[in-house]
Design a protein around this motif. Structure first.
Motif, mmCIF file in Angstrom:
data_model
loop_
_atom_site.group_PDB
_atom_site.id
_atom_site.type_symbol
_atom_site.label_atom_id
_atom_site.label_comp_id
_atom_site.label_asym_id
_atom_site.label_seq_id
_atom_site.Cartn_x
_atom_site.Cartn_y
_atom_site.Cartn_z
ATOM 1 N N ARG A 128 -10.042 15.064 -5.308
ATOM 2 C CA ARG A 128 -10.380 13.779 -4.700
ATOM 3 C C ARG A 128 -10.083 12.619 -5.651
ATOM 4 N N PRO A 129 -8.802 12.447 -6.037
ATOM 5 C CA PRO A 129 -8.462 11.461 -7.065
ATOM 6 C C PRO A 129 -8.513 10.002 -6.611
ATOM 7 N N ILE A 130 -8.492 9.750 -5.304
ATOM 8 C CA ILE A 130 -8.465 8.363 -4.821
ATOM 9 C C ILE A 130 -9.872 7.967 -4.385
ATOM 10 N N GLU A 131 -10.502 7.097 -5.165
ATOM 11 C CA GLU A 131 -11.881 6.710 -4.902
ATOM 12 C C GLU A 131 -11.949 5.428 -4.064
ATOM 13 N N GLN A 132 -13.149 5.104 -3.650
ATOM 14 C CA GLN A 132 -13.380 3.887 -2.878
ATOM 15 C C GLN A 132 -13.086 2.657 -3.736
ATOM 16 N N GLU A 161 3.871 8.937 -1.860
ATOM 17 C CA GLU A 161 3.989 7.992 -2.968
ATOM 18 C C GLU A 161 2.776 8.052 -3.880
ATOM 19 N N ALA A 162 1.593 8.130 -3.283
ATOM 20 C CA ALA A 162 0.363 8.212 -4.076
ATOM 21 C C ALA A 162 0.313 9.510 -4.875
ATOM 22 N N VAL A 163 0.673 10.611 -4.245
ATOM 23 C CA VAL A 163 0.665 11.905 -4.936
ATOM 24 C C VAL A 163 1.673 11.912 -6.079
ATOM 25 N N ALA A 164 2.855 11.345 -5.850
ATOM 26 C CA ALA A 164 3.881 11.307 -6.895
ATOM 27 C C ALA A 164 3.413 10.506 -8.092
ATOM 28 N N ALA A 180 0.829 -1.201 0.000
ATOM 29 C CA ALA A 180 0.000 0.000 0.000
ATOM 30 C C ALA A 180 0.865 1.253 0.000
ATOM 31 N N LEU A 181 0.441 2.267 -0.750
ATOM 32 C CA LEU A 181 1.218 3.485 -0.921
ATOM 33 C C LEU A 181 0.957 4.484 0.200
ATOM 34 N N ASP A 223 -5.321 0.641 -2.937
ATOM 35 C CA ASP A 223 -3.913 0.810 -3.301
ATOM 36 C C ASP A 223 -3.107 1.604 -2.286
ATOM 37 N N VAL A 224 -3.780 2.226 -1.312
ATOM 38 C CA VAL A 224 -3.071 3.148 -0.422
ATOM 39 C C VAL A 224 -3.253 2.746 1.038
ATOM 40 N N GLU A 225 -2.400 3.296 1.878
ATOM 41 C CA GLU A 225 -2.485 3.038 3.305
ATOM 42 C C GLU A 225 -3.738 3.698 3.893
ATOM 43 N N PRO A 226 -4.205 3.195 5.040
ATOM 44 C CA PRO A 226 -5.394 3.780 5.666
ATOM 45 C C PRO A 226 -5.239 5.279 5.901
ATOM 46 N N GLY A 227 -6.268 6.021 5.543
ATOM 47 C CA GLY A 227 -6.268 7.469 5.772
ATOM 48 C C GLY A 227 -5.699 8.297 4.648
ATOM 49 N N VAL A 228 -4.981 7.684 3.713
ATOM 50 C CA VAL A 228 -4.329 8.454 2.650
ATOM 51 C C VAL A 228 -5.350 9.113 1.727
#
Length: 231
Positions: free
Chosen positions: A97-101, A34-37, A29-30, A68-73
């Protein structure tokens, strides 16, 4: 090879994104950076490929999910904005809000930066000796005063008893404030400033300990010389 600061930043984003892709491939998980990059790199790359603004935003919003990401990201990434190079020049591209459920359920968890308070009401500025004063805006436009402002040093067009307000601030929540409309009188509540009771900056009238008689005298003289109402 000579690189401009913008080109160096672009390479930094690319390297961070490559690291994120390697982690993602391994099922790790990112984190937030890392997710923003990864999202930013794909947006910049898509612009260089000649894709339109709308396509870039749509693509960026489907790159990652909460799987794909760590909790809270996901809640931390409110938007990603990049200055992308298009054929017609450089433009700012923003995706909100690019990271969806994702498919996996997200457990009920605390969000980063969340304020945790006890049940019931919280009394603001408890125990402080409050005073009320009447304020008249003699100017021609609205004047906003925030919670942290030393009220004595507020806009010179506000007419009120500045001597009484020396060492006081608005009795409102942190970040709150009051708006004073032109020609209207308004009654507000003030409370003594706490902590070390040293005021620096603001309008530059005090610049020292509030309880120092010499500082108070100089502040009054400065306010008078600069035409502050109510002094």
């Amino acid at each position: 090879m000579n690189l401009s600061p913008t080109e160096i930043e672009r390479l930094t984003i690319f390297m961070a994104a490559e690291h994120a892709r390697k982690l993602r491939t391994a099922g790790i998980a990112l984190s937030h950076p890392e997710a923003v990059a990864l999202i930013a790199d794909e947006m910049l790359f898509s612009a260089r490929r000649g894709l339109t603004y709308e396509v870039i935003v749509d693509t960026a919003s489907r790159l990652l999910t909460t799987d794909d990401v760590e909790p809270g990201v996901a809640s931390m990434v409110e938007f990603v904005a990049v200055e992308a190079s298009f054929s017609e020049g450089t433009k700012m591209v923003i995706v909100f809000r690019p990271i969806e459920q994702g498919q996996k359920p997200v457990a009920d968890q605390l969000e980063p930066g969340e304020l945790i308070v006890p049940d019931g009401d919280i009394e603001l500025n408890a125990g402080r000796a409050a005073i009320t004063i009447e304020v008249l805006n003699t100017g021609d436009r609205d004047i906003q005063v925030r919670s942290h402002s030393h009220f004595f040093e507020t806009n010179r067009a506000l007419d009120f008893d500045r001597a009484a307000a020396f060492g006081y601030r608005l009795d409102v929540r942190s970040g709150g404030g009051e708006r004073f409309e032109p020609g209207l009188r308004k009654t507000v509540t003030l409370v003594p400033m706490a902590g070390a009771r040293i005021v620096r900056g603001q309008a530059g009238l005090t610049n020292g300990p509030l309880d120092d008689p010499d500082v108070r005298r100089r502040a009054f003289a400065a306010a008078s010389s600069f035409g502050y109402r109510g002094i």
